[in-house]
Design a protein around this motif. Structure first.
Motif, short mmCIF file in Angstrom:
data_model
loop_
_atom_site.label_atom_id
_atom_site.label_comp_id
_atom_site.label_asym_id
_atom_site.label_seq_id
_atom_site.Cartn_x
_atom_site.Cartn_y
_atom_site.Cartn_z
N CYS A 70 0.85 -1.18 0.00
CA CYS A 70 0.00 0.00 0.00
C CYS A 70 0.89 1.24 0.00
O CYS A 70 1.87 1.32 0.75
CB CYS A 70 -0.90 0.00 1.24
N CYS A 73 0.35 2.93 3.79
CA CYS A 73 0.68 2.27 5.07
C CYS A 73 1.66 1.11 4.88
O CYS A 73 2.02 0.46 5.85
CB CYS A 73 -0.60 1.78 5.75
N CYS A 138 -4.47 0.02 0.17
CA CYS A 138 -5.15 -1.12 0.79
C CYS A 138 -6.65 -0.85 0.85
O CYS A 138 -7.46 -1.75 0.80
CB CYS A 138 -4.58 -1.40 2.17
N CYS A 142 -7.32 4.75 3.33
CA CYS A 142 -6.20 4.33 4.17
C CYS A 142 -5.61 5.55 4.87
O CYS A 142 -5.34 6.56 4.24
CB CYS A 142 -5.13 3.64 3.32
N ASN A 154 -4.39 3.02 10.62
CA ASN A 154 -5.61 2.21 10.40
C ASN A 154 -5.86 1.32 11.62
O ASN A 154 -6.98 0.91 11.87
CB ASN A 154 -5.44 1.29 9.18
#
Ligand SMILES: [Zn+2]
Ligand SMILES: [Zn+2]
Length: 181
Positions: A70, A73, A138, A142, A154
Motif C-alpha cells: 500500500c 501504510c 489497501c 487508508c 488504520n
C-alpha cells in the motif's frame, strides 16, 4: 528461459510455463507461480534484396497472484494480475543509425534482443510492472502511517497525533532526551 533465433528456426515454440517468483520492484512480490502461455516465432524481415533480419515475435498471456505494498501504510495488498502482450524483438543494434525511420507508431511494439537471445522472464517482468496501477492502496481511505512514530493509523491512533508541535520545541525535546540518556 532463453529464446534464441536458432531455437525457433524450424518451428515456433509453444510456451506453457510456470515461472517461479521473479524479482520485481521492492514493493511488488509474486505469490506462487506465474503462468505464461503463448508462442514465440521467428519472423524474417526483408530489408532490401540481401538483408534479412531475424525478428522474434512473442505473444503470450500471463496470470498470477501478487502482493503490492500500500502506497500509504506499506501493508501488503493481494492483487491478481493478468494480461497479454504481442511484441516484436529485433536483434540489438540492427536499427542503429537508421533513426526512427523503421519504427512507426502504428507498428507492433518493438523491443530488442541481445545476441545471446531473449530472456522470457525479463519480458514478462516488464509486462507485469506495466500492468500494475500507478499507486496501490489497501483501501480508499487508508490513513497511512504517522510520519513521526510510524504507527499504522488504520490500526489505532498514536500519542503524537493530536499534538501539533512547533519544530523549535522538537529541537529542545531532542536535546532534553539526549541529556537524560
Ligand atoms: Zn494502506
Ligand atoms: Zn505517531
Amino acid at each position: 528461459m532463453l529464446i534464441t533465433p536458432l531455437l525457433l528456426e524450424k518451428e515456433p515454440l509453444e510456451l506453457d510455463e510456470k515461472l517461479p517468483a521473479l524479482d520485481y520492484t521492492p514493493d511488488v512480490r509474486q505469490v506462487g507461480v506465474l503462468a505464461v502461455n503463448g508462442r514465440a516465432e521467428l519472423l524474417a524481415e526483408h530489408r532490401g534484396p540481401r538483408e534479412i533480419v531475424q525478428d522474434i515475435r512473442l505473444r503470450a498471456k500471463y496470470s498470477g497472484d501478487f502482493e503490492v505494498l500500500c502506497a500509504r501504510c506499506v501493508d501488503p495488498v493481494p492483487q491478481h494480475i493478468e494480461g497479454e502482450f504481442d511484441l516484436l524483438f529485433r536483434p540489438t543494434g540492427i536499427d542503429a543509425g537508421q533513426g526512427e525511420r523503421s519504427i512507426s507508431e502504428a507498428e507492433t511494439e518493438i523491443g530488442y534482443y541481445e545476441k545471446s537471445g531473449l530472456v522470457l522472464e525479463d519480458v514478462v517482468r516488464e509486462q507485469v510492472l506495466l500492468s500494475l496501477p500507478g499507486r496501490t492502496l489497501c483501501r480508499e481511505d487508508c490513513k497511512g502511517l504517522c510520519p513521526r512514530c510510524g504507527q499504522n493509523l488504520n490500526q489505532g491512533s498514536c500519542d503524537c497525533e493530536d499534538r501539533t508541535v512547533d519544530p523549535r520545541w522538537n529541537a529542545l525535546a531532542d536535546l532534553a532526551s539526549r541529556m537524560k540518556s
